[in-house]
Design a protein around this motif. Sequence first.
Motif, mmCIF file in Angstrom:
data_model
loop_
_atom_site.group_PDB
_atom_site.id
_atom_site.type_symbol
_atom_site.label_atom_id
_atom_site.label_comp_id
_atom_site.label_asym_id
_atom_site.label_seq_id
_atom_site.Cartn_x
_atom_site.Cartn_y
_atom_site.Cartn_z
ATOM 1 N N ARG A 7 0.766 -1.090 0.018
ATOM 2 C CA ARG A 7 0.095 -0.035 0.086
ATOM 3 C C ARG A 7 0.831 1.257 0.006
ATOM 4 N NH1 ARG A 7 -2.856 -3.103 3.806
ATOM 5 N NH2 ARG A 7 -2.112 -2.167 5.393
ATOM 6 N N ALA A 8 1.764 1.293 0.676
ATOM 7 C CA ALA A 8 2.897 2.442 0.938
ATOM 8 C C ALA A 8 3.630 2.978 -0.291
ATOM 9 C CB ALA A 8 3.926 2.240 1.930
ATOM 10 N N LEU A 9 3.800 1.728 -1.294
ATOM 11 C CA LEU A 9 4.548 2.052 -2.405
ATOM 12 C C LEU A 9 3.623 1.846 -3.693
ATOM 13 C CD1 LEU A 9 7.459 -0.406 -1.645
ATOM 14 C CD2 LEU A 9 7.407 2.220 -1.588
ATOM 15 N N ALA A 10 2.283 1.784 -3.537
ATOM 16 C CA ALA A 10 0.998 1.809 -4.363
ATOM 17 C C ALA A 10 1.359 0.647 -5.272
ATOM 18 C CB ALA A 10 1.518 3.125 -5.232
ATOM 19 N N LEU A 11 1.765 -0.575 -4.855
ATOM 20 C CA LEU A 11 1.884 -1.634 -5.707
ATOM 21 C C LEU A 11 0.754 -2.568 -5.812
ATOM 22 C CD1 LEU A 11 5.294 -3.047 -4.205
ATOM 23 C CD2 LEU A 11 5.058 -1.581 -6.393
ATOM 24 N N ALA A 28 12.752 3.093 -13.936
ATOM 25 C CA ALA A 28 12.995 2.052 -13.238
ATOM 26 C C ALA A 28 11.840 0.851 -13.640
ATOM 27 C CB ALA A 28 12.823 2.012 -11.643
ATOM 28 N N GLU A 29 12.529 -0.374 -13.579
ATOM 29 C CA GLU A 29 11.521 -1.414 -13.855
ATOM 30 C C GLU A 29 11.379 -2.129 -12.577
ATOM 31 O OE1 GLU A 29 12.102 -5.690 -16.370
ATOM 32 O OE2 GLU A 29 13.886 -4.599 -15.892
ATOM 33 N N THR A 30 10.039 -2.307 -12.352
ATOM 34 C CA THR A 30 9.829 -2.883 -11.088
ATOM 35 C C THR A 30 9.294 -4.513 -11.159
ATOM 36 O OG1 THR A 30 8.649 -0.931 -10.235
ATOM 37 C CG2 THR A 30 8.027 -2.864 -9.067
ATOM 38 N N LYS A 31 9.597 -5.385 -10.251
ATOM 39 C CA LYS A 31 9.497 -6.763 -10.438
ATOM 40 C C LYS A 31 8.949 -7.142 -9.190
ATOM 41 C CE LYS A 31 13.476 -7.638 -11.686
ATOM 42 N NZ LYS A 31 14.863 -8.075 -12.102
ATOM 43 N N LEU A 32 7.904 -8.117 -8.990
ATOM 44 C CA LEU A 32 7.431 -8.500 -7.559
ATOM 45 C C LEU A 32 7.505 -10.262 -7.750
ATOM 46 C CD1 LEU A 32 4.085 -6.534 -7.593
ATOM 47 C CD2 LEU A 32 6.371 -5.863 -6.615
ATOM 48 N N ALA A 76 11.081 -28.021 -3.126
ATOM 49 C CA ALA A 76 11.224 -27.450 -1.873
ATOM 50 C C ALA A 76 10.364 -25.892 -1.866
ATOM 51 C CB ALA A 76 12.644 -27.074 -1.667
ATOM 52 N N GLY A 77 10.233 -25.366 -3.266
ATOM 53 C CA GLY A 77 9.509 -24.180 -3.202
ATOM 54 C C GLY A 77 9.542 -23.750 -4.543
ATOM 55 N N VAL A 78 8.674 -22.503 -4.830
ATOM 56 C CA VAL A 78 8.568 -22.108 -6.274
ATOM 57 C C VAL A 78 8.579 -20.408 -5.953
ATOM 58 C CG1 VAL A 78 7.461 -21.647 -8.520
ATOM 59 C CG2 VAL A 78 7.694 -24.028 -7.351
ATOM 60 N N VAL A 79 8.990 -19.804 -6.847
ATOM 61 C CA VAL A 79 9.188 -18.308 -6.871
ATOM 62 C C VAL A 79 8.613 -18.088 -8.079
ATOM 63 C CG1 VAL A 79 10.331 -16.043 -6.531
ATOM 64 C CG2 VAL A 79 11.052 -18.129 -5.014
ATOM 65 N N VAL A 80 7.588 -17.120 -8.339
ATOM 66 C CA VAL A 80 7.309 -16.745 -9.667
ATOM 67 C C VAL A 80 7.206 -15.127 -9.600
ATOM 68 C CG1 VAL A 80 5.086 -16.348 -10.925
ATOM 69 C CG2 VAL A 80 5.435 -18.490 -9.520
ATOM 70 N N CYS A 81 7.938 -14.824 -10.658
ATOM 71 C CA CYS A 81 8.388 -13.499 -10.751
ATOM 72 C C CYS A 81 7.331 -12.567 -11.962
ATOM 73 C CB CYS A 81 9.654 -13.035 -11.575
ATOM 74 S SG CYS A 81 10.491 -11.258 -11.599
ATOM 75 N N HIS A 82 6.760 -11.444 -11.491
ATOM 76 C CA HIS A 82 5.961 -10.897 -12.389
ATOM 77 C C HIS A 82 6.624 -9.159 -12.694
ATOM 78 C CE1 HIS A 82 2.970 -13.779 -11.813
ATOM 79 N NE2 HIS A 82 2.203 -13.283 -12.655
ATOM 80 N N ALA A 83 6.590 -8.753 -13.864
ATOM 81 C CA ALA A 83 7.159 -7.509 -13.957
ATOM 82 C C ALA A 83 5.816 -6.618 -14.145
ATOM 83 C CB ALA A 83 7.881 -7.431 -15.250
ATOM 84 N N LEU A 84 6.010 -5.327 -13.569
ATOM 85 C CA LEU A 84 5.063 -4.398 -13.646
ATOM 86 C C LEU A 84 5.008 -3.214 -14.732
ATOM 87 C CD1 LEU A 84 2.626 -3.152 -11.798
ATOM 88 C CD2 LEU A 84 4.524 -1.722 -10.589
ATOM 89 N N GLU A 85 4.315 -3.566 -15.577
ATOM 90 C CA GLU A 85 4.321 -2.801 -16.929
ATOM 91 C C GLU A 85 3.236 -2.111 -17.071
ATOM 92 O OE1 GLU A 85 5.523 -5.598 -19.727
ATOM 93 O OE2 GLU A 85 7.278 -6.032 -19.196
ATOM 94 N N ASP A 86 2.983 -0.764 -17.315
ATOM 95 C CA ASP A 86 2.038 -0.170 -17.537
ATOM 96 C C ASP A 86 0.824 -0.300 -16.733
ATOM 97 O OD1 ASP A 86 3.170 1.252 -19.530
ATOM 98 O OD2 ASP A 86 2.481 -0.367 -20.938
#
Length: 213
Positions: free
Chosen positions: A132-136, A153-157, A182-192
Amino acid sequence: MAEVREHFPERARAEDSRAELQRAFEGSLGPWADRAPALAALFAPRGLAALEASLRLDGRAITGLRMMVEGVQREEAGAALDALGVPRPALLEAPIEAPFIVGWDAARRPPVAKLYLNLSDASADARAAVARALALPRPAHVIGLNLPREGAAETKLYAQREALPEDAPAPLRAWAEGLPLAGVVVCHALEDGALRPRAHFVAPRSDAPVDGA
């Protein structure tokens, strides 16, 4: 010089660490190599063991010039960005005490500094407050930025999961089928303002079978 090193061993070790780091940084900073002395002075107390270098396969070419330092405190991360000549982003002001990861990718054109906020150990409520603080658009376990000296900047979550999502690439799902994870990590890029799938990181468990074993 030998007498100085004998009587001031801690100072000698610090100078050796700084020299080692400067050589490592000069080899990984590419066109930003002139920033190596400032970065070496900043990270000298950590030594070479703190560095994490990586390679990338781009088509048929393997590229390096990527370096990361993990477990970095807020002011230390800001100082590293200052040394790289990159403006400090709002991520450094996130309302939480959590470790950062800072580094660079000098193989990209133009090169970028890299900054991550590691919220893996934070509560769901804390991650939501940061979002919320970073408007994500949604909370994340890790928030990443690629920061050029000029431009946006390019933002990735990054989200941690127990299994691959249904929309993961079919070849990856086929490879992981039946494999203990053991686990999975999924990366999304924030575009427009929209999140777009960027990458999937899969960690098999240590007892996972190995082909040919």
